[in-house]
Design a protein around this motif. Structure first.
Motif, mmCIF file in Angstrom:
data_model
loop_
_atom_site.group_PDB
_atom_site.id
_atom_site.type_symbol
_atom_site.label_atom_id
_atom_site.label_comp_id
_atom_site.label_asym_id
_atom_site.label_seq_id
_atom_site.Cartn_x
_atom_site.Cartn_y
_atom_site.Cartn_z
ATOM 1 N N GLY A 186 0.831 -1.194 0.000
ATOM 2 C CA GLY A 186 0.000 0.000 0.000
ATOM 3 C C GLY A 186 0.866 1.245 0.000
ATOM 4 N N PHE A 187 0.247 2.371 -0.315
ATOM 5 C CA PHE A 187 0.972 3.637 -0.269
ATOM 6 C C PHE A 187 -0.013 4.777 -0.079
ATOM 7 N N HIS A 188 0.519 5.892 0.353
ATOM 8 C CA HIS A 188 -0.263 7.121 0.480
ATOM 9 C C HIS A 188 -0.074 7.927 -0.792
ATOM 10 N N GLY A 189 -1.164 8.275 -1.422
ATOM 11 C CA GLY A 189 -1.069 9.010 -2.676
ATOM 12 C C GLY A 189 -2.285 9.877 -2.895
ATOM 13 N N GLY A 190 -2.463 10.300 -4.141
ATOM 14 C CA GLY A 190 -3.575 11.170 -4.477
ATOM 15 C C GLY A 190 -3.875 11.133 -5.952
ATOM 16 N N ALA A 191 -4.488 12.198 -6.461
ATOM 17 C CA ALA A 191 -4.909 12.240 -7.860
ATOM 18 C C ALA A 191 -3.735 12.069 -8.808
ATOM 19 N N GLU A 192 -2.540 12.514 -8.402
ATOM 20 C CA GLU A 192 -1.369 12.371 -9.268
ATOM 21 C C GLU A 192 -0.980 10.917 -9.492
ATOM 22 N N ASP A 193 -1.483 10.014 -8.646
ATOM 23 C CA ASP A 193 -1.216 8.580 -8.796
ATOM 24 C C ASP A 193 -2.372 7.844 -9.474
ATOM 25 N N GLY A 194 -3.352 8.578 -9.932
ATOM 26 C CA GLY A 194 -4.507 7.949 -10.558
ATOM 27 C C GLY A 194 -5.584 7.554 -9.579
ATOM 28 N N LEU A 195 -5.505 8.064 -8.340
ATOM 29 C CA LEU A 195 -6.525 7.761 -7.339
ATOM 30 C C LEU A 195 -7.637 8.803 -7.396
ATOM 31 N N PRO A 196 -8.824 8.463 -6.924
ATOM 32 C CA PRO A 196 -9.879 9.471 -6.820
ATOM 33 C C PRO A 196 -9.394 10.656 -5.986
ATOM 34 N N VAL A 197 -9.893 11.841 -6.298
ATOM 35 C CA VAL A 197 -9.365 13.055 -5.674
ATOM 36 C C VAL A 197 -9.556 13.071 -4.158
ATOM 37 N N VAL A 219 -13.010 2.500 -2.634
ATOM 38 C CA VAL A 219 -13.250 2.551 -4.081
ATOM 39 C C VAL A 219 -12.465 1.405 -4.726
ATOM 40 N N PRO A 220 -13.135 0.507 -5.485
ATOM 41 C CA PRO A 220 -12.427 -0.641 -6.052
ATOM 42 C C PRO A 220 -11.778 -0.335 -7.395
ATOM 43 N N PHE A 221 -10.664 -1.021 -7.656
ATOM 44 C CA PHE A 221 -10.009 -0.996 -8.959
ATOM 45 C C PHE A 221 -9.697 -2.433 -9.358
ATOM 46 N N LEU A 222 -9.790 -2.710 -10.671
ATOM 47 C CA LEU A 222 -9.443 -4.017 -11.206
ATOM 48 C C LEU A 222 -8.367 -3.837 -12.276
#
Length: 220
Positions: free
Chosen positions: A20-31, A81-84
């Protein structure tokens, strides 16, 4: 939600949190999400999967269909939020996500290597959380302390090389031979040669299933 609670819920489905990691929109995660957890098969995944309807109905792509059902359900349970890793385009950047966890790295043969699953690492999905979960310490790249590096010499046709890339044709040609049937029934020899791969406890039937989809009959 806590990291241990997410791990426990995943294990109940035969999945492990592989990083796991801490990230945000710059990593393609929801804002509005701050933490991403990557999910892969736990050591007891295959026996659990064999009890599923997707396994027993004998329809195409059973593992993907299982993932498409289970991971969104798990996300609902955990308010995530799920991702596949399939179903695109667009495709979620699982490779860069895996590397960002600092529990997966490029191996001497080019494939990802994981700190507990070795070269048998694979991802069935990911969960993004709005909270900033407390994550455990990251792992150590196993290749750095592996002096023998058996993955480099395990492939009978030298189809894998981090420097030269993956020789797809050589691999598939070998799988069409009698000698190549061992790879089809038990999985890639280079993946199996990694000492850390034993941690994945990969069932031979599971490897054979994925090899069947990897080595589909070719048109000539």
């Amino acid at each position: 939600m806590s990291y241990p609670a997410a791990c426990s819920a995943a294990r109940a489905q035969g999945l492990d949190v592989l990083g796991g990691f801490h990230g945000g929109a710059e990593d393609g995660l929801p804002v509005d999400c701050q933490t991403l957890l990557l999910l892969g098969p736990a050591p007891d995944f295959w026996p659990q999967f064999r009890q599923s309807g997707e396994y027993s109905d004998r329809l195409p792509d059973p593992v993907d269909r299982w993932s498409k059902r289970v991971i969104p359900q798990l996300a609902d349970e955990l308010s995530a939020v799920p991702f596949l890793p399939f179903g695109g385009p667009p495709y979620a950047p699982f490779l860069s996500w895996a590397i960002k966890t600092q529990r997966a790295w490029s191996s001497p043969v080019g494939m990802l290597v994981h700190d507990t699953a070795g070269l048998m690492v694979s991802f069935r999905g990911a969960l993004a959380f709005r909270q900033k979960l407390d994550l455990p310490p990251t792992g150590v790249r196993p290749c750095d302390s592996c002096t023998a590096k058996p993955c480099l010499s395990a492939c009978p046709v030298d189809a894998l090389s981090a420097a030269e890339g993956y020789h797809t044709a050589a691999c598939h040609d070998y799988l069409d031979t009698a000698d190549g049937q061992n790879c089809l029934s038990s999985g890639c020899k280079a993946r199996r040669a990694c000492p850390v791969s034993a941690g994945a406890n990969r069932d031979p039937e599971q490897s054979a299933h994925h090899m069947k989809y990897f080595h589909k009959p070719r048109a000539f």
